[in-house]
Design an enzyme around this catalytic site. Structure first.
Site, mmCIF file in Angstrom:
data_model
loop_
_atom_site.group_PDB
_atom_site.id
_atom_site.type_symbol
_atom_site.label_atom_id
_atom_site.label_comp_id
_atom_site.label_asym_id
_atom_site.label_seq_id
_atom_site.Cartn_x
_atom_site.Cartn_y
_atom_site.Cartn_z
ATOM 1 N N GLU A 1 65.287 44.783 -124.801
ATOM 2 C CA GLU A 1 66.303 43.713 -124.812
ATOM 3 C C GLU A 1 66.671 43.302 -126.241
ATOM 4 O OE1 GLU A 1 65.619 40.475 -122.114
ATOM 5 O OE2 GLU A 1 67.242 39.286 -122.982
ATOM 6 N N LYS B 1 61.187 32.970 -118.157
ATOM 7 C CA LYS B 1 61.564 34.376 -118.398
ATOM 8 C C LYS B 1 61.773 34.588 -119.901
ATOM 9 C CE LYS B 1 64.391 38.119 -118.790
ATOM 10 N NZ LYS B 1 65.125 38.537 -120.000
ATOM 11 N N ASP C 1 48.357 45.236 -119.645
ATOM 12 C CA ASP C 1 48.998 45.264 -118.332
ATOM 13 C C ASP C 1 50.040 44.134 -118.230
ATOM 14 O OD1 ASP C 1 49.594 45.009 -115.602
ATOM 15 O OD2 ASP C 1 47.600 45.633 -114.981
ATOM 16 N N HIS D 1 73.949 37.067 -129.150
ATOM 17 C CA HIS D 1 73.416 38.048 -128.225
ATOM 18 C C HIS D 1 74.417 39.183 -127.998
ATOM 19 C CE1 HIS D 1 70.495 39.003 -125.095
ATOM 20 N NE2 HIS D 1 71.521 39.441 -124.388
HETATM 21 P P1 NAD Z 1 37.977 49.540 -118.364
HETATM 22 O O1 NAD Z 1 37.174 49.587 -117.126
HETATM 23 O O2 NAD Z 1 38.689 50.785 -118.793
HETATM 24 O O3 NAD Z 1 37.085 49.031 -119.592
HETATM 25 C C1 NAD Z 1 36.268 47.928 -119.531
HETATM 26 C C2 NAD Z 1 34.820 48.338 -119.760
HETATM 27 O O4 NAD Z 1 34.620 48.706 -121.111
HETATM 28 C C3 NAD Z 1 33.854 47.194 -119.505
HETATM 29 O O5 NAD Z 1 33.555 47.120 -118.138
HETATM 30 C C4 NAD Z 1 32.670 47.572 -120.374
HETATM 31 O O6 NAD Z 1 31.752 48.356 -119.670
HETATM 32 C C5 NAD Z 1 33.279 48.433 -121.478
HETATM 33 N N1 NAD Z 1 33.302 47.778 -122.810
HETATM 34 C C6 NAD Z 1 33.010 48.377 -123.994
HETATM 35 N N2 NAD Z 1 33.169 47.509 -125.011
HETATM 36 C C7 NAD Z 1 33.573 46.348 -124.489
HETATM 37 C C8 NAD Z 1 33.914 45.071 -125.050
HETATM 38 N N3 NAD Z 1 33.859 44.817 -126.360
HETATM 39 N N4 NAD Z 1 34.307 44.081 -124.210
HETATM 40 C C9 NAD Z 1 34.385 44.302 -122.887
HETATM 41 N N5 NAD Z 1 34.070 45.479 -122.297
HETATM 42 C C10 NAD Z 1 33.676 46.507 -123.087
HETATM 43 O O7 NAD Z 1 39.106 48.444 -118.313
HETATM 44 P P2 NAD Z 1 39.239 47.025 -117.624
HETATM 45 O O8 NAD Z 1 39.618 46.071 -118.714
HETATM 46 O O9 NAD Z 1 38.091 46.673 -116.754
HETATM 47 O O10 NAD Z 1 40.515 47.245 -116.673
HETATM 48 C C11 NAD Z 1 41.805 47.194 -117.183
HETATM 49 C C12 NAD Z 1 42.706 48.147 -116.405
HETATM 50 O O11 NAD Z 1 42.680 47.841 -115.001
HETATM 51 C C13 NAD Z 1 44.141 48.018 -116.803
HETATM 52 O O12 NAD Z 1 44.660 49.313 -117.024
HETATM 53 C C14 NAD Z 1 44.819 47.387 -115.580
HETATM 54 O O13 NAD Z 1 46.157 47.797 -115.503
HETATM 55 C C15 NAD Z 1 43.995 47.932 -114.470
HETATM 56 N N6 NAD Z 1 44.007 47.225 -113.170
HETATM 57 C C16 NAD Z 1 44.587 45.998 -112.980
HETATM 58 C C17 NAD Z 1 44.535 45.367 -111.740
HETATM 59 C C18 NAD Z 1 45.127 43.991 -111.577
HETATM 60 O O14 NAD Z 1 45.591 43.395 -112.532
HETATM 61 N N7 NAD Z 1 45.153 43.419 -110.378
HETATM 62 C C19 NAD Z 1 43.868 45.992 -110.689
HETATM 63 C C20 NAD Z 1 43.278 47.232 -110.899
HETATM 64 C C21 NAD Z 1 43.326 47.852 -112.146
#
Ligand code: NAD
Length: 420
Positions: free
Chosen positions: A81, A257, A273, A371
């Site tokens: 945008e 928005k 996300d 704009h």
């Molecule tokens: P992930 O599982 O890829 O990574 C998180 C993991 O990294 C942690 O569980 C931990 O084991 C590890 N880790 C290493 N260093 C860390 C640190 N410093 N801090 C925290 N954890 C650390 O990712 P995630 O964040 O659990 O999930 C994010 C993804 O899930 C996004 O891609 C999102 O789009 C997707 N998702 C979203 C939804 C929703 O929003 N409803 C549902 C399902 C999946």
């Protein structure tokens, strides 16, 4: 590092990249990734999602003039945008002392829904009685997170009257530290559900994260010094425009928005996300039972405008696409953030700046003039103008004082005739 760069917007993309690369020590490889030469291949895409046939590029720009918690920061923004990056940069310039932020911590909620529970309130009590076992079972799923000081910390159990029956919904409160945490929370919810079924006699249906991350709240505050240069009428219009968003959902939707224009652009640039942040923001805006503004505006001393914003900010530096998307990785380096808290604070500050710019323009002479000038290039492309003619088309349209699809089409047609 200095993020106030005069005439940044007038420079070429290459000149801008050189400035950023120099200040942030970007390697040659990182610069190539930003240029789009070396970064996002179909192979990378194919490892991220399904049925890949290519990729869909979005412009990446840098908002300048931002100072957050006394630290200057260049803000990468990915958006299609026009005006968004310019407005954010301009507003940030007007907040002389910058933005100040706070964060409640990275607590996410996971929900486990139970149906067919004979004694919903008895079951609720039994879940709390077993809290320590439940938390232990969750934490066994993510030793890495626990070793970093995160993990499941608490429970919050609700009996909810559904259309058919009373359901028992257990919330796992998980500190996901520097990750957004959806996968981490979903894994825990699925792992612990059989135990909760056992102690309640119910059937687990949903076992998933809630996007209403109301325990992961970021707040940002910015003071805009005398932005209307003493013009009381303009100041009053700005406040009235904000007040409408507080009481009228039709206005609040557009007001928010505008805020999300900035927020989503940074969330996207960092590989986070966007839907999770947007769902959380809008649900939080309606948390009082009426959909409201995510920001507040007050007139301070000496005609200053004091802005504040408060919203959930489930973003991370680790996990999801934040580490698998090459451009997101460089964007994170440009931001220079080391914690999810810092990233959340910058994103909220951009949202507040965006709202300031939007309200100031709307309550002033309107947004269409500026704009549409930017949009004119898009229209010119849409009606088939050649790349070499774009500047001329915009200039001629601006001269005519009317930038519309019709006028631009006429100009492009007349240039085609001239070229023939
Ligand atoms: P992930 O599982 O890829 O990574 C998180 C993991 O990294 C942690 O569980 C931990 O084991 C590890 N880790 C290493 N260093 C860390 C640190 N410093 N801090 C925290 N954890 C650390 O990712 P995630 O964040 O659990 O999930 C994010 C993804 O899930 C996004 O891609 C999102 O789009 C997707 N998702 C979203 C939804 C929703 O929003 N409803 C549902 C399902 C999946």
């Amino acid at each position: 590092m200095r993020t106030k760069i005069s005439g940044f917007y007038k420079k070429s993309p290459e000149e801008r990249l050189v400035i950023i690369a120099k200040q942030l020590n970007l390697s040659k490889e990182e610069q190539e990734i930003i240029r789009g030469q070396d970064g996002f291949s179909v192979d990378v895409a194919d490892h991220m999602v399904e049925n890949v046939i290519g990729s869909f590029p979005i412009p990446l720009g840098i908002a300048v003039n931002f100072k957050v918690n006394e630290k200057e920061v260049f803000v990468p923004m990915a958006t299609e945008e026009p005006s968004v990056i310019a407005a954010a940069s301009n507003a940030a310039k007007q907040s002389a002392k910058g933005f100040f932020t706070s964060y409640t911590g990275s607590i996410m909620r996971g929900q486990i829904q139970l149906t067919n529970v004979l004694d919903p309130y008895g079951a609720l009590a039994r879940i709390y009685e077993n809290k320590e076992v439940i938390l232990e079972k969750c934490n066994a799923e993510d030793p890495t997170l626990v070793s970093l000081g995160g993990g499941a910390k608490d429970l919050d159990v609700h009996v909810i009257e559904g259309a058919t029956e009373k359901m028992v919904v257990t919330h796992l409160l998980v500190d996901t530290k520097d990750a957004m945490g959806a996968n981490a929370v979903n894994t825990m919810a699925e792992a612990v559900a059989p135990f909760i079924e056992k102690i309640t006699g119910g059937n687990a249906v949903l076992r998933i994260l809630s996007n209403l991350a109301d325990q992961r709240i970021v707040r940002a505050r910015g003071v805009f010094e005398n932005p209307f240069l003493g013009d009381k009428d303009a100041e009053e219009k700005f406040i009235r425009a904000y007040e409408l968003a507080e009481v009228d959902p039709y206005r609040a939707a557009t007001h928010n928005k505008g805020i999300m224009n900035g927020i989503t652009a940074v969330v996207l640039a960092t590989g986070n996300d966007t839907r999770a942040v947007e769902a959380g923001a809008h649900a939080y805006a309606a948390i009082t039972g009426r959909y409201r503004s995510l920001t507040h505006w007050e007139v301070g001393a000496h005609d200053s405008m004091i802005g504040s914003i408060e919203l959930p900010m489930p973003v991370g530096l680790i996990g999801g696409a934040t580490t698998s998307h090459p451009v997101a990785k460089v964007a994170m380096k440009i931001l220079g953030v080391e914690t999810a808290e810092e990233l959340a604070g910058i994103i909220a500050s951009v949202g507040l700046a965006q709202n300031f710019a939007g309200l100031k323009a709307l309550a002033g002479k309107g947004i269409q003039e500026g704009h549409m000038k930017l949009h004119a290039r898009n229209i010119a492309r849409m009606v088939g103008a050649k790349d070499d003619d774009l500047d001329k088309v915009v200039e001629l349209a601006a001269k005519q004082g009317k930038i519309s699809y019709e006028t631009i089409k006429q100009i492009v047609l007349s240039l085609e005739v001239d070229n023939d």
